[in-house]
Design an enzyme around this catalytic site. Structure first.
Site, short mmCIF file in Angstrom:
data_model
loop_
_atom_site.label_atom_id
_atom_site.label_comp_id
_atom_site.label_asym_id
_atom_site.label_seq_id
_atom_site.Cartn_x
_atom_site.Cartn_y
_atom_site.Cartn_z
N MET A 80 0.85 -1.19 0.00
CA MET A 80 0.00 0.00 0.00
C MET A 80 0.89 1.24 0.00
O MET A 80 1.78 1.37 0.85
CB MET A 80 -0.90 -0.04 1.24
N CYS A 84 -5.51 -0.22 -9.26
CA CYS A 84 -5.46 1.11 -8.68
C CYS A 84 -6.28 2.09 -9.52
O CYS A 84 -6.05 2.21 -10.73
CB CYS A 84 -4.01 1.57 -8.59
N ASN A 135 -9.29 -10.38 -1.84
CA ASN A 135 -8.90 -9.18 -1.09
C ASN A 135 -10.10 -8.25 -0.98
O ASN A 135 -10.98 -8.25 -1.82
CB ASN A 135 -7.74 -8.48 -1.83
N GLY A 136 -10.09 -7.44 0.11
CA GLY A 136 -11.09 -6.39 0.24
C GLY A 136 -11.96 -6.56 1.47
O GLY A 136 -12.72 -7.52 1.57
N ARG A 157 -5.67 -3.00 4.78
CA ARG A 157 -5.76 -2.08 5.91
C ARG A 157 -5.76 -2.77 7.26
O ARG A 157 -5.14 -2.29 8.21
CB ARG A 157 -7.02 -1.21 5.74
C1 LIG Z 1 -3.12 3.84 1.75
C2 LIG Z 1 -3.40 2.75 0.76
C3 LIG Z 1 -2.54 2.57 -0.29
C4 LIG Z 1 -2.76 1.54 -1.23
N1 LIG Z 1 -1.84 1.34 -2.22
C5 LIG Z 1 -1.98 0.26 -3.03
C6 LIG Z 1 -0.97 -0.09 -3.95
O1 LIG Z 1 0.10 0.54 -4.05
N2 LIG Z 1 -1.19 -1.18 -4.75
C7 LIG Z 1 -2.33 -1.94 -4.66
O2 LIG Z 1 -2.48 -2.94 -5.37
N3 LIG Z 1 -3.30 -1.63 -3.79
C8 LIG Z 1 -3.14 -0.56 -2.97
N4 LIG Z 1 -4.13 -0.28 -2.05
C9 LIG Z 1 -5.34 -1.10 -2.00
C10 LIG Z 1 -5.17 -2.28 -1.05
O3 LIG Z 1 -4.10 -3.11 -1.47
C11 LIG Z 1 -6.43 -3.15 -0.99
O4 LIG Z 1 -6.69 -3.68 -2.26
C12 LIG Z 1 -7.65 -2.37 -0.52
O5 LIG Z 1 -7.35 -1.51 0.56
C13 LIG Z 1 -8.77 -3.33 -0.10
O6 LIG Z 1 -8.29 -4.28 0.84
P1 LIG Z 1 -8.42 -4.08 2.44
O7 LIG Z 1 -9.88 -3.84 2.72
O8 LIG Z 1 -7.90 -5.37 3.01
O9 LIG Z 1 -7.59 -2.89 2.80
C14 LIG Z 1 -3.91 0.72 -1.11
C15 LIG Z 1 -4.78 0.91 -0.04
C16 LIG Z 1 -4.53 1.92 0.90
C17 LIG Z 1 -5.48 2.08 2.06
#
Ligand SMILES: Cc1cc2nc3c(=O)[nH]c(=O)nc-3n(C[C@H](O)[C@H](O)[C@H](O)COP(=O)(O)O)c2cc1C
Length: 320
Positions: free
Chosen positions: A1, A83, A194-195, A217
């Site tokens: 992230m 993204c 994921n998600g 997160r």
């Molecule tokens: C601050 C932040 C930065 C992120 N940067 C990336 C990234 O560089 N590449 C990516 O594939 N996903 C990125 N994501 C998305 C997360 O990898 C993930 O897909 C998304 O937050 C949903 O999953 P979660 O609910 O487990 O967080 C980012 C998420 C956050 C909150």
């Protein structure tokens, strides 16, 4: 992230789980080719297994970046097709590439031909008004033909018009069943969901449907939830470290990095969640929030926070 899972964060998470696969922030292929490569790709040997995530849409550039990443020691190269940010769309990479399955298949094939490690993909279950079934089937089939075997599916669409990247992580509805259906349809592929997954228990439930779970997160905000991974998912016989043991193992790393000129806060900004839900979590966070960013902040601050978390306040008071 991005801005979160830098090398300090990954080193810290590795102290909690030896087996979970860790991912870098997204780095663009251009940055790998033309930027400060040494800084961008640096990681500590203890971080293994660690995957480098790359963004881009030019087959040659991505192939070269993937080769460099693999030769730098990364265990996996992951292509970002999830993204949604404007900046990323303008460069024509990220989630907008879901509309171009054949191009993504070519990208994966080019990367796979030059990197001697697995090349994987992280994508959404669709974008904008794509239909929920056929488009994703077509996308995954094309990318699999390009040689990809491992797919991380963020179980919501990206809406490229009108939603910020942050909103795109919460607003489009989550649809785990769509990911499960993909696994049922393509049992030959490794499908990772994921998600919105917030606990180890939820992750374990998903694993009855798919091959893997990616936590974003939750793993950052409550990193100790990774402590169950090694024993429960990888049958490790090693004892699970306590939160304090994790922190104590982080201290020598922080000391070494401070000596190299890294600011304390660059490392400690990743650890406030370590005591999430524990009695002295707030006091631990407060010591870090009030002191770690100050000029010249050193190991004493981290040790003071540690003592507060452990209920040993004398040194903390002295430090204040
Ligand atoms: C601050 C932040 C930065 C992120 N940067 C990336 C990234 O560089 N590449 C990516 O594939 N996903 C990125 N994501 C998305 C997360 O990898 C993930 O897909 C998304 O937050 C949903 O999953 P979660 O609910 O487990 O967080 C980012 C998420 C956050 C909150």
């Amino acid at each position: 992230m991005m801005e979160w899972t830098d090398r300090h964060c990954r080193y810290f998470l590795r102290l909690i789980s030896k087996r979970a696969l860790l991912y870098t922030e997204m780095v663009t292929a251009d940055a790998v080719l033309r930027g400060d490569r040494k800084r961008l790709l640096a990681f500590h040997p203890a971080e293994h297994p660690v995957a480098l995530q790359i963004g881009g849409s030019d087959p040659q550039g991505l192939a070269e970046a993937a080769r460099i990443g693999a030769e730098s020691g990364y265990d996996e190269i992951n292509l970002n097709v999830g993204c949604p940010s404007d900046r990323v769309q303008a460069g024509r990479f990220g989630a907008c590439l879901m509309a171009e399955p054949e191009l993504v298949a070519d990208l994966i094939a080019a990367m796979g031909a030059s990197a001697k490690v697995p090349v994987t993909i992280k994508c959404r279950i669709g974008i904008d008004d794509q239909d929920g079934e056929e488009s994703l089937d077509r996308f995954i089939d094309a990318v699999a033909r390009g040689g990809c075997r491992i797919f991380i599916l963020h179980a919501r669409k990206a809406w490229l018009e009108g939603l910020s990247p942050k909103e795109n992580r919460d607003v489009p509805p989550i649809d785990y069943d769509r990911v499960y259906r993909m696994k049922a349809r393509r049992p030959d592929l490794t499908i990772i969901v994921n998600g919105g997954i917030g606990s180890f228990g939820e992750a374990a439930d998903h694993l009855t449907h798919v091959d893997g779970v990616m936590l974003g997160r939750a793993a950052y905000q409550d990193p100790y939830l990774l402590a169950e991974v090694d024993r429960h998912l990888f049958d490790s016989a090693e004892p699970q470290p306590s939160r304090l043991q994790v922190l104590d193992s982080f201290i020598p790393y922080v000391e070494a990095e401070l000596a190299r000129g890294v600011r304390l806060n660059q490392m400690t900004r990743h650890i406030p969640g370590l005591f999430h839900g524990q009695p002295r979590a707030r006091a631990f966070r407060r010591v870090l929030a009030e002191m770690a960013h100050l000029d010249g902040a050193g190991l004493d601050v981290l040790k003071a926070a540690r003592d507060v978390a452990a209920g040993e306040t004398r040194r903390a008071v002295a430090a204040e």
